[in-house]
Design an enzyme around this catalytic site. Structure first.
Site, PDB file in Angstrom:
ATOM      1  CE  LYS B 135      -3.762   1.938   2.685  1.00 14.11           C
ATOM      2  NZ  LYS B 135      -4.792   1.390   4.384  1.00 14.11           N
ATOM      3  CB  SER B 210      -8.101   2.897   3.055  1.00 14.91           C
ATOM      4  OG  SER B 210      -6.961   2.589   4.297  1.00 14.91           O
ATOM      5  CB  SER B 234      -8.519   0.271   6.123  1.00 16.07           C
ATOM      6  OG  SER B 234      -8.854   1.121   6.165  1.00 16.07           O
TER       7      SER B 234
END
EC number: 3.5.1.4
Lengths: 550, 550
Positions: B135, B210, B234
C-alpha cells in the site's frame, strides 16, 4: 446517615476525623499497644522490646516461607494476621505510615481461612492466609478512598480493585491501608490528612513515595508484602529508602482496574501497580500469583501472557550464566551522593569477580531530554485535575505538590495535536534507547540521587522516571546503609546545573546516617521475569545486601 | 534538481504527473501489455486471454506453495516476479489499483535471490523470492509517499518502513505499490491522484478501502500477498469486497514504524498493519515470518511474544474440537443486505452439522455506542490535520472524505481532559464486552452491511470499526457471490433509523451481481493465532468458500 457535603466542614476537621478514625482502628488491637513517649531516630530497635518473640519471628519471616507454613497449618492465619496487625499498629506510632487497620475484617477472614484449611485439608490458594498491605488509593469496597485529596474524603468505592479480588481469591488477608502524598505525585509521603511518613531508620528522612506508607511499613516489617503504584518512581523510591524490594513491572501485566486517582484515561505514561516486599521471593510470589490468575479475561487491557518460569539468562556451553551488566554511575544530569556511588562500586567490584559476568559502563543517553518528555506528558491537561482537587477543599498545597505542579515548567495545558507530537517524541526516544541496548542483559543504576531524602527535598525524579518513560521493568534491591565514616562529601565536585547543585548541597553525611542505600536493576521492556531471575542469581553470587536492616 | 514547491503547481498537474509516472513504469513491462479498449464489467476473464498459461499458473498459486517452489529452485524468483509484474500491470489497466510498478528494482532483487540460491544452495529466508505488494503509504526509501493527499506529493522517506526491512530480510521482492483514498479514512479507494479503484468482479462497485488497491490487486491475482493497514476496516473491507483473505491483527504485534499518515502519535485507537492474501496460508506465512523476526528489538512498542504454533482450539476428551461460535446476524444498527444474511445462514447451517461445533446467536452489545466512542476518538483534534492536508493544495474533497470529516457529528476538537474521558469510556466498553464473551471461541459476523458497495456509498463502518475499538483480531474469509436470483430485496423490512434506511435503499440485487460476499471471524484480544486456526479448521470441515472467484 447520609454523608454531609464536605464543604460545610473545614479541611482541618476532615483531617482530624480521618486521624481519629485511624487511631480508633489501632485501639482495637489486642493486646493493646503502648504509646511511644519519645520517638527514637531509628525506630527499629524499640519493636523488639514490645512485640513477643513469636510475633517478631512471624513478622520477620520471608512471605514465601510464611505461605508454606500457613498452607500446611504450622502457623494459623489468625496467629499471623494478629502479629502483623500489632506490628503495623506500632509502625504507625513510630513512623506514621497507616491510614487504617482492618482488625475486625482481617481476623474474620483469617478465621475463615483457618476453617477452610481444616475442612478441606488444603489451602484455598497460593497466598493462603498471607497478610497483604494496601496503599490507600487502591479501592476497597465500602472504605473511603481519597488519593491524598481532602476534597475526595467522601468517595467510597462500591467494589474492590481488581487486583484485590485476585489476591483474595488466592488466599490473602487484607489488614492495613497505608499513607500516600497529596496528589500521589511526590517521591515522598506528605498529606494534609496525616502529615509526613518518616523513615524507620532515621526519622529525619523521608520514607519516599508515593507508596511511602507501604515502603515504611514493609521496611519496619509491619508488612512482608504490600501493593504500591508507580508512574515516576512511586514503588521504587519507598522500596529503596526503606531497604526492601520493589518492582515496577512493565505496563499492562498486572490488574489496574479500581484505582482512585487523577488523570484517569491518560495513557501516554501508564501507571503500574507492583509489589514492595521484604524479600525477592515475595516479589516473585506476587507477580506469579497475579499473572497465573489470567486477569486479562476480566480486564482486556492486560497482556494475556503467562509468567515465565524457564530460565531467561544467557549461558555459555558449559552452563555458566553469561550476564552482561551495564552500569549507570551518573545520569549526566544529577550526580548521586557518595553513598550511592559507593554502593555501585561495591557491587561492581563483586560482580567483576563472578565468572561469566561482564560489567561495562553505560553511557546515559539524553536523560535530561527524557525528563522533558515525561514531565510534559504527566500533566498534559495543565494539572487542572490536581489543582481543582486541592483547591476545592481549601487544604494547603504541600511543598512537593507545588514543586511538581506549579514550579515545573513542563506542566502545560496541551492541545490534542501537541499531545500527539509529545507522544511521537516519546516513541522516538524509546526506539533510540532500545537500539542502544545491544547485547546488554541488565542495567544497574541508582534509584535516586541519594539515599532516603531529607523531608521535602525529593525533587529529582530522573533516576526512576527514566524507566517509566521507557516502560522498562525495574527492580529495587537493598545494598548497604549510609556510613558517615566512609561516605564523605566530594568536596572538589563542581555541579553542572541547578538541579545538580540543589542535590549536591543537600548532602551532609551525618544527616543521612543509617539510611538504607539500594540500587535499581533494569531490563528491556517485558523482561520482568528475567530481571528478577538475574538479581536472584547475583544476590546469591555476591551475597547482597551487605548490611542488616531489621 | 531541487523539488519545486508544490503550490506553484495546480493539483491537477501534480495528479497528471503521478499518473504519467505510473503509466511509464507499466510501459517498462516486457513483453508489453496491450491496452484494454472496452473495460468489461467483470475484469477477471480477460486476463486469461492475455497472460501465458505459465504466468496464469504462477500468479494463481498459493503463496505458501510459491515459496516452497522458489526455495528449491523449481521456480526462479525472476520468473515469478515477471509474472506478477505483468498481471499487476494488467490489473491497473482493468481496475485502477496501482500507483507504480517497480520492475527494475524488483527484477534486480529477484536476480540477486536466484544467484543467492544457486551460490548457497539454500533460500535466503522464509519468503525467498515471493513478490509482495505494498500500500502506498507504507514508506519505501526514495519513493514519494503521499497518503492520498496532493499536498504531500513531494514527501520522500529516507528509509524503508520497518515491516519492509523484515520482509526483505526474509526474501520478499517488492514490485508494486497500490492505491489508497484521500485521507486514508474511507472504506473505499478514491483520490484526486488516481480517481477510483473499482471492483474486479463488477466495475460498478468499489474495491473497498482504504487498502483498496491491495484488495483489488490481490482479488484479481496481480498479487498473492499484500500489506494493508486498518484503523476502522481498511484491511477487511477490501479483502471482503474482492473475495480474498485479510487479517486485522491485534495491535502491537506487527512492525508499524514508517507509515506516512495523519494523526501520528494518536494512540487511543491504534492503527494496525496486516496481510491481504489469496489464501489463509498466505496470512499465516506473513504473520509468522514477521513475528519470528522479533521486530520488538528494533521497535519497542511491539509485544515480544512468539507466534504460537501449538493448537489453541478446545477439544473434548476424544480429541474432537469443541468450538463455540456466536453469530451476529445484525448489529442492531444497520441490517445487512440479503446476500450477507444468506452467507451467514449457509455457514451457520453447515457449522451446525460439524460434530463438536456449537453455534449460538450473539446479542450485539451497544454497537451504536461503540461507533460514538470510536468516531469521537478518531479525529480528536477536530480533523485539523486532514483538513489542512486537503485544503493546502486546493484539491477537491472526495465525497467520502466529506462524509467522515465534515458530516460526522462526532468530529470535535477535544481538550486533553475530554480525550481522557473518552478513553475511559473506551476502556469501560472494552471491559463490558470482554465480560460477555463467556466460553465463546469465535464471533462470526458480517464484514459490512452489504457486499462490495456501489461507488461512494460505504458510509457505515460499524461492522468493522467495532473490532478496532475492542482491539480484537478479525479475519475476513470469502464465502460466496451475490446472486440476484436468490438474493431478493426484503420488501417488508422497515428501517430502524437513518443509517439503516440509507443502507436499505442502496440494495437492488442486479447492481451487486457477482460481487464477492465474505464474512468476518473475530477472536478475543490477542487470539490472532486461534482465530486463524479456527477458520482453517472450519474451511476444511465445511468446504468454504462456496463460490469460485478467479
Amino acid at each position: 446517615m447520609l454523608p454531609q457535603p464536605w464543604n460545610t466542614r473545614s479541611w482541618e476537621s476532615i483531617a482530624k476525623k480521618a486521624q481519629d478514625y485511624r487511631d480508633a482502628t489501632i485501639a482495637l488491637i489486642e493486646p493493646p499497644l503502648p504509646d511511644i513517649e519519645v520517638l527514637p531516630l531509628d525506630s527499629t530497635p524499640i519493636l523488639k522490646t514490645i512485640l513477643t518473640p513469636k510475633e517478631l519471628s512471624i513478622t520477620e519471616s520471608d512471605p514465601a516461607n510464611l505461605v508454606s507454613q500457613l498452607s500446611c497449618g504450622t502457623l494459623s492465619a489468625v496467629q499471623v494476621t494478629k502479629a502483623f496487625l500489632r506490628r503495623a499498629g506500632l509502625a504507625q506510632k513510630l513512623v506514621n505510615c497507616v491510614t487504617e487497620l482492618l482488625p475486625t475484617a482481617a481476623i474474620e477472614r483469617a478465621t475463615f481461612l483457618d476453617d477452610y484449611l481444616k475442612t478441606n485439608g488444603k489451602p484455598i490458594g497460593p497466598l493462603h492466609g498471607l497478610p497483604i498491605s494496601v496503599k490507600e488509593h487502591i479501592e476497597i469496597e465500602g472504605l473511603s478512598c481519597n488519593a491524598g485529596f481532602i476534597a475526595w474524603n467522601d468517595r467510597v468505592p462500591k467494589a474492590n480493585a481488581h487486583i484485590l479480588d485476585v489476591l483474595l481469591a488466592a488466599g490473602a488477608v487484607l489488614y492495613v491501608r497505608t499513607t500516600q502524598p497529596q496528589t500521589l505525585m511526590h517521591l515522598e509521603t506528605s498529606s494534609n490528612y496525616y502529615g509526613v511518613t518518616v523513615n524507620p531508620f532515621n526519622r529525619n528522612l523521608s520514607s519516599g513515595g508515593s507508596s511511602g506508607g507501604e515502603g515504611a511499613l514493609v521496611g519496619i516489617r509491619g508488612s512482608c508484602l504490600g501493593i504500591g503504584t508507580d508512574i515516576g518512581g512511586s514503588i521504587r523510591s519507598p522500596a529503596a529508602n526503606n531497604g526492601v524490594y520493589g518492582l515496577r513491572p512493565t505496563s499492562y501485566r498486572l490488574p489496574m482496574e479500581g484505582l482512585s486517582a487523577t488523570m484517569l484515561g491518560q495513557e501516554q505514561i501508564v501507571p503500574v501497580i507492583g509489589p514492595i516486599s521484604t524479600s525477592l521471593e515475595g516479589v516473585k510470589l506476587f507477580m506469579k500469583t497475579l499473572i497465573n490468575a489470567k486477569p486479562w479475561i476480566r480486564e482486556p487491557s492486560l497482556l494475556p501472557f503467562p509468567w515465565r518460569t524457564e530460565s531467561l539468562l544467557p549461558t555459555d556451553p558449559d552452563g555458566t550464566k553469561t550476564l552482561k551488566i551495564a552500569i549507570i554511575w551518573d545520569d549526566g544530569v544529577v550526580r548521586p551522593h557518595p553513598p550511592v556511588t559507593r554502593a555501585l562500586r561495591t557491587v561492581a567490584e563483586k560482580l567483576k569477580a563472578v565468572p561469566g559476568i561482564t560489567v561495562i559502563d553505560w553511557e546515559p543517553y539524553q536523560h535530561d531530554y527524557a525528563w522533558t518528555i515525561i514531565s510534559s506528558l504527566y500533566f498534559c491537561d495543565g494539572g487542572s485535575e490536581e489543582k481543582a482537587a486541592i483547591s476545592s477543599s481549601g487544604e494547603p498545597w504541600r511543598p512537593l505538590s507545588k514543586f511538581i505542579l506549579t514550579e515545573n515548567q513542563n506542566v502545560k495545558k496541551l492541545s490534542v495535536t501537541e499531545l500527539w507530537r509529545w507522544t511521537e517524541k516519546r516513541d522516538g526516544y524509546r526506539k533510540e534507547y532500545a537500539n542502544k541496548w545491544g547485547d546488554v542483559d541488565v542495567i544497574l543504576c541508582p534509584v535516586g540521587p541519594g539515599a532516603a531524602p531529607l523531608i521535602d527535598t525529593a525533587r529529582y525524579w530522573g533516576y526512576t522516571s527514566q524507566w517509566n518513560l521507557l516502560d522498562y521493568p525495574a527492580l529495587v534491591a537493598p545494598v548497604t546503609r549510609v556510613d558517615p565514616a566512609v561516605d564523605g562529601v566530594e568536596t572538589k565536585y563542581v555541579p553542572r546545573n541547578e538541579k545538580d547543585a540543589y542535590n549536591y548541597d543537600l548532602y551532609t553525611p551525618e544527616k543521612y546516617a543509617g539510611a538504607p542505600v539500594s540500587l535499581q536493576w533494569v531490563g528491556r521492556r517485558y523482561d520482568d521475569e528475567k530481571i528478577i531471575e538475574a538479581v536472584d542469581y547475583i544476590k546469591e553470587k555476591i551475597g547482597m545486601p551487605f548490611a542488616e536492616f531489621v
